[in-house]
Design a protein around this motif. Structure first.
Motif, PDB file in Angstrom:
ATOM      1  N   SER A 151       0.846  -1.196   0.000  1.00 45.72           N
ATOM      2  CA  SER A 151       0.000   0.000   0.000  1.00 45.72           C
ATOM      3  C   SER A 151       0.882   1.247   0.000  1.00 45.72           C
ATOM      4  O   SER A 151       2.037   1.219   0.464  1.00 45.72           O
ATOM      5  CB  SER A 151      -0.925   0.018   1.221  1.00 45.72           C
ATOM      6  OG  SER A 151      -0.171   0.203   2.401  1.00 45.72           O
ATOM      7  N   LEU A 152       0.347   2.347  -0.526  1.00 38.59           N
ATOM      8  CA  LEU A 152       1.053   3.618  -0.497  1.00 38.59           C
ATOM      9  C   LEU A 152       1.084   4.128   0.940  1.00 38.59           C
ATOM     10  O   LEU A 152       0.084   4.065   1.657  1.00 38.59           O
ATOM     11  CB  LEU A 152       0.365   4.642  -1.400  1.00 38.59           C
ATOM     12  CG  LEU A 152       0.058   4.206  -2.841  1.00 38.59           C
ATOM     13  CD1 LEU A 152      -0.516   5.381  -3.628  1.00 38.59           C
ATOM     14  CD2 LEU A 152       1.291   3.652  -3.524  1.00 38.59           C
ATOM     15  N   THR A 153       2.244   4.651   1.364  1.00 41.03           N
ATOM     16  CA  THR A 153       2.357   5.142   2.738  1.00 41.03           C
ATOM     17  C   THR A 153       2.518   6.656   2.803  1.00 41.03           C
ATOM     18  O   THR A 153       1.939   7.298   3.674  1.00 41.03           O
ATOM     19  CB  THR A 153       3.545   4.475   3.456  1.00 41.03           C
ATOM     20  OG1 THR A 153       4.766   4.751   2.738  1.00 41.03           O
ATOM     21  CG2 THR A 153       3.343   2.967   3.536  1.00 41.03           C
ATOM     22  N   SER A 154       3.311   7.253   1.898  1.00 39.49           N
ATOM     23  CA  SER A 154       3.514   8.699   1.960  1.00 39.49           C
ATOM     24  C   SER A 154       3.959   9.232   0.607  1.00 39.49           C
ATOM     25  O   SER A 154       4.486   8.492  -0.231  1.00 39.49           O
ATOM     26  CB  SER A 154       4.553   9.067   3.025  1.00 39.49           C
ATOM     27  OG  SER A 154       5.841   8.579   2.662  1.00 39.49           O
ATOM     28  N   LEU A 155       3.724  10.525   0.413  1.00 35.64           N
ATOM     29  CA  LEU A 155       4.160  11.243  -0.774  1.00 35.64           C
ATOM     30  C   LEU A 155       4.824  12.535  -0.324  1.00 35.64           C
ATOM     31  O   LEU A 155       4.187  13.367   0.337  1.00 35.64           O
ATOM     32  CB  LEU A 155       2.976  11.564  -1.697  1.00 35.64           C
ATOM     33  CG  LEU A 155       3.293  12.454  -2.900  1.00 35.64           C
ATOM     34  CD1 LEU A 155       4.170  11.702  -3.904  1.00 35.64           C
ATOM     35  CD2 LEU A 155       2.011  12.951  -3.570  1.00 35.64           C
ATOM     36  N   ARG A 156       6.093  12.697  -0.664  1.00 38.76           N
ATOM     37  CA  ARG A 156       6.831  13.909  -0.327  1.00 38.76           C
ATOM     38  C   ARG A 156       7.148  14.658  -1.613  1.00 38.76           C
ATOM     39  O   ARG A 156       7.655  14.062  -2.571  1.00 38.76           O
ATOM     40  CB  ARG A 156       8.124  13.562   0.418  1.00 38.76           C
ATOM     41  CG  ARG A 156       7.881  12.842   1.738  1.00 38.76           C
ATOM     42  CD  ARG A 156       9.163  12.338   2.359  1.00 38.76           C
ATOM     43  NE  ARG A 156       8.900  11.564   3.570  1.00 38.76           N
ATOM     44  CZ  ARG A 156       9.817  10.845   4.205  1.00 38.76           C
ATOM     45  NH1 ARG A 156      11.063  10.806   3.733  1.00 38.76           N
ATOM     46  NH2 ARG A 156       9.491  10.168   5.295  1.00 38.76           N
ATOM     47  N   VAL A 157       6.850  15.949  -1.623  1.00 40.75           N
ATOM     48  CA  VAL A 157       6.952  16.745  -2.843  1.00 40.75           C
ATOM     49  C   VAL A 157       7.768  17.998  -2.589  1.00 40.75           C
ATOM     50  O   VAL A 157       7.614  18.661  -1.555  1.00 40.75           O
ATOM     51  CB  VAL A 157       5.548  17.146  -3.355  1.00 40.75           C
ATOM     52  CG1 VAL A 157       5.665  17.942  -4.654  1.00 40.75           C
ATOM     53  CG2 VAL A 157       4.677  15.911  -3.563  1.00 40.75           C
ATOM     54  N   ARG A 158       8.635  18.300  -3.548  1.00 41.29           N
ATOM     55  CA  ARG A 158       9.416  19.540  -3.535  1.00 41.29           C
ATOM     56  C   ARG A 158       9.203  20.220  -4.882  1.00 41.29           C
ATOM     57  O   ARG A 158       9.430  19.610  -5.932  1.00 41.29           O
ATOM     58  CB  ARG A 158      10.908  19.244  -3.319  1.00 41.29           C
ATOM     59  CG  ARG A 158      11.817  20.474  -3.350  1.00 41.29           C
ATOM     60  CD  ARG A 158      13.272  20.028  -3.211  1.00 41.29           C
ATOM     61  NE  ARG A 158      14.219  21.123  -3.317  1.00 41.29           N
ATOM     62  CZ  ARG A 158      14.706  21.820  -2.299  1.00 41.29           C
ATOM     63  NH1 ARG A 158      14.318  21.522  -1.069  1.00 41.29           N
ATOM     64  NH2 ARG A 158      15.572  22.792  -2.484  1.00 41.29           N
ATOM     65  N   GLU A 159       8.745  21.466  -4.856  1.00 42.00           N
ATOM     66  CA  GLU A 159       8.477  22.220  -6.074  1.00 42.00           C
ATOM     67  C   GLU A 159       9.255  23.530  -6.069  1.00 42.00           C
ATOM     68  O   GLU A 159       9.446  24.139  -5.019  1.00 42.00           O
ATOM     69  CB  GLU A 159       6.980  22.541  -6.206  1.00 42.00           C
ATOM     70  CG  GLU A 159       6.080  21.330  -6.287  1.00 42.00           C
ATOM     71  CD  GLU A 159       4.638  21.720  -6.567  1.00 42.00           C
ATOM     72  OE1 GLU A 159       4.401  22.865  -7.004  1.00 42.00           O
ATOM     73  OE2 GLU A 159       3.746  20.876  -6.351  1.00 42.00           O
ATOM     74  N   VAL A 160       9.681  23.920  -7.258  1.00 43.82           N
ATOM     75  CA  VAL A 160      10.143  25.282  -7.479  1.00 43.82           C
ATOM     76  C   VAL A 160       9.054  25.973  -8.285  1.00 43.82           C
ATOM     77  O   VAL A 160       8.676  25.498  -9.361  1.00 43.82           O
ATOM     78  CB  VAL A 160      11.482  25.320  -8.238  1.00 43.82           C
ATOM     79  CG1 VAL A 160      11.923  26.767  -8.475  1.00 43.82           C
ATOM     80  CG2 VAL A 160      12.558  24.561  -7.464  1.00 43.82           C
ATOM     81  N   VAL A 161       8.524  27.067  -7.747  1.00 42.54           N
ATOM     82  CA  VAL A 161       7.436  27.786  -8.405  1.00 42.54           C
ATOM     83  C   VAL A 161       7.895  29.209  -8.712  1.00 42.54           C
ATOM     84  O   VAL A 161       8.758  29.760  -8.033  1.00 42.54           O
ATOM     85  CB  VAL A 161       6.167  27.816  -7.535  1.00 42.54           C
ATOM     86  CG1 VAL A 161       5.627  26.412  -7.318  1.00 42.54           C
ATOM     87  CG2 VAL A 161       6.436  28.484  -6.189  1.00 42.54           C
ATOM     88  N   ARG A 162       7.313  29.772  -9.756  1.00 44.00           N
ATOM     89  CA  ARG A 162       7.601  31.153 -10.144  1.00 44.00           C
ATOM     90  C   ARG A 162       6.301  31.957 -10.156  1.00 44.00           C
ATOM     91  O   ARG A 162       5.283  31.486 -10.681  1.00 44.00           O
ATOM     92  CB  ARG A 162       8.268  31.209 -11.524  1.00 44.00           C
ATOM     93  CG  ARG A 162       8.701  32.619 -11.939  1.00 44.00           C
ATOM     94  CD  ARG A 162       9.235  32.632 -13.369  1.00 44.00           C
ATOM     95  NE  ARG A 162      10.382  31.767 -13.539  1.00 44.00           N
ATOM     96  CZ  ARG A 162      11.632  32.144 -13.267  1.00 44.00           C
ATOM     97  NH1 ARG A 162      11.879  33.352 -12.810  1.00 44.00           N
ATOM     98  NH2 ARG A 162      12.628  31.310 -13.465  1.00 44.00           N
ATOM     99  N   ALA A 163       6.337  33.147  -9.580  1.00 44.77           N
ATOM    100  CA  ALA A 163       5.172  34.023  -9.581  1.00 44.77           C
ATOM    101  C   ALA A 163       5.018  34.657 -10.962  1.00 44.77           C
ATOM    102  O   ALA A 163       5.961  35.259 -11.481  1.00 44.77           O
ATOM    103  CB  ALA A 163       5.319  35.105  -8.520  1.00 44.77           C
TER     104      ALA A 163
END
Length: 310
Positions: A151-163
């Protein structure tokens, strides 16, 4: 008068800097080629040597604005051009993807990515930030963890966003669990904070609106990180991410419990929920390392990974 004066940029350099900030792509590319002093034939040779051949005719069309790079291979060629012409990384690429720049495609509708009758759509449209693209994702790194019970346990996400707009500077993340009645939950954030969260138990969805820790000026970038925890305990064999607009790079890595490794694993792309799988690639599996798919120049659509224990 100061003893040591900072050198002032030449008019051509100022013109190029303005074009890289404001576009359009064809003008910025033309000015960069003029500054670099390389003819189209030499640029063609450099691109071919880098494994992304582009004809001199196509380069000429890009330079004059007759056509624009749109396919993933063309976007990879643009990234090579940035290096060959001595430009900052993604400076040309982002002129092709940022909303508001001439010729930039509009984000695709959520209905194409979730299906026209998906129960999540009314909740998505209730978030202003879901339909107003004020933060553009430049780089996306996802780490999905699968437990020994499959089963899926966790999702960790890192994003670079621009305004790319103001004053609204937020984004909405939607995640679905594997079983209705037990949706994932947002357990932590870094460099951003949740301002609104909606849970749809019957559909197994959670939606969170995230804002960076500080307001961004147009053109500024920020890092945001967040983690979801799955609690349904239901075995699953796939994960995907939906993209409304072009993204410069996407890395999806899946960590499997070492005691129970899948027999096969594949990455894939969908143009819409009812479309066929495209760009299917086998993902190699090795002990102690995550399975991963890396894509640069990700177009609108669905990117994911599926696996099987046989």
């Amino acid at each position: 008068m100061p003893l040591f004066a900072a050198p002032q940029p030449k008019p051509a350099e100022r013109e190029l800097a303005h074009a890289l900030a404001a576009g359009p792509f064809c003008r910025a590319l033309s000015l960069a080629i003029d500054r670099g002093g390389l003819g189209l034939a030499r640029l063609h040779d450099r691109l071919a040597a880098a494994g992304v051949p582009v004809s001199t005719t196509t380069l000429s069309y890009w330079r004059t604005g007759r056509t624009r790079p749109e396919r993933p291979g063309s976007l990879r060629a643009v990234a090579v051009l940035e290096d060959v012409l001595g430009l900052p990384a993604r400076s040309l690429t982002e002129l092709l993807v940022l909303p508001g720049h001439p010729g930039a495609p509009d984000p695709v509708r959520w209905e194409r990515l979730w299906g026209p009758r998906d129960s999540v759509l009314p909740a998505l449209h209730s978030f202003d930030a879901a339909d107003e693209t004020s933060l553009l994702v430049v780089s996306l790194h996802e780490a999905l963890h699968v437990g020994a019970d499959r089963s899926l346990t966790s999702l960790r996400v890192r994003e670079v966003v621009r305004a790319v707009d103001e004053p609204v500077q937020a984004k909405v993340v939607a995640l679905r669990g594997c079983r209705p009645g037990n949706p994932p939950r947002l357990v932590s954030t870094r460099y951003c904070r949740p301002v609104r969260t909606e849970v749809l138990p019957e559909a197994g969805f959670v939606l969170s609106e995230l804002v960076p820790e500080r307001p961004l000026r147009i053109g500024e970038t920020a890092i945001i990180e967040y983690e979801f925890e799955y609690t349904d305990g239901v075995p699953d064999t796939s994960y995907d991410r939906r993209f409304r607009h072009l993204v410069a790079e996407h890395l999806l890595e899946v960590h499997f419990a070492t005691r129970d490794f899948p027999a096969t694993c594949h990455g894939y792309r969908l143009d819409s929920t009812d479309g066929p799988e495209r760009d299917v690639v086998e993902v190699p599996l090795f002990p102690a390392t995550p399975a991963h798919v890396f894509t640069d120049g990700v177009g609108p659509g669905i990117r994911g990974m599926r696996w099987s224990w046989g």
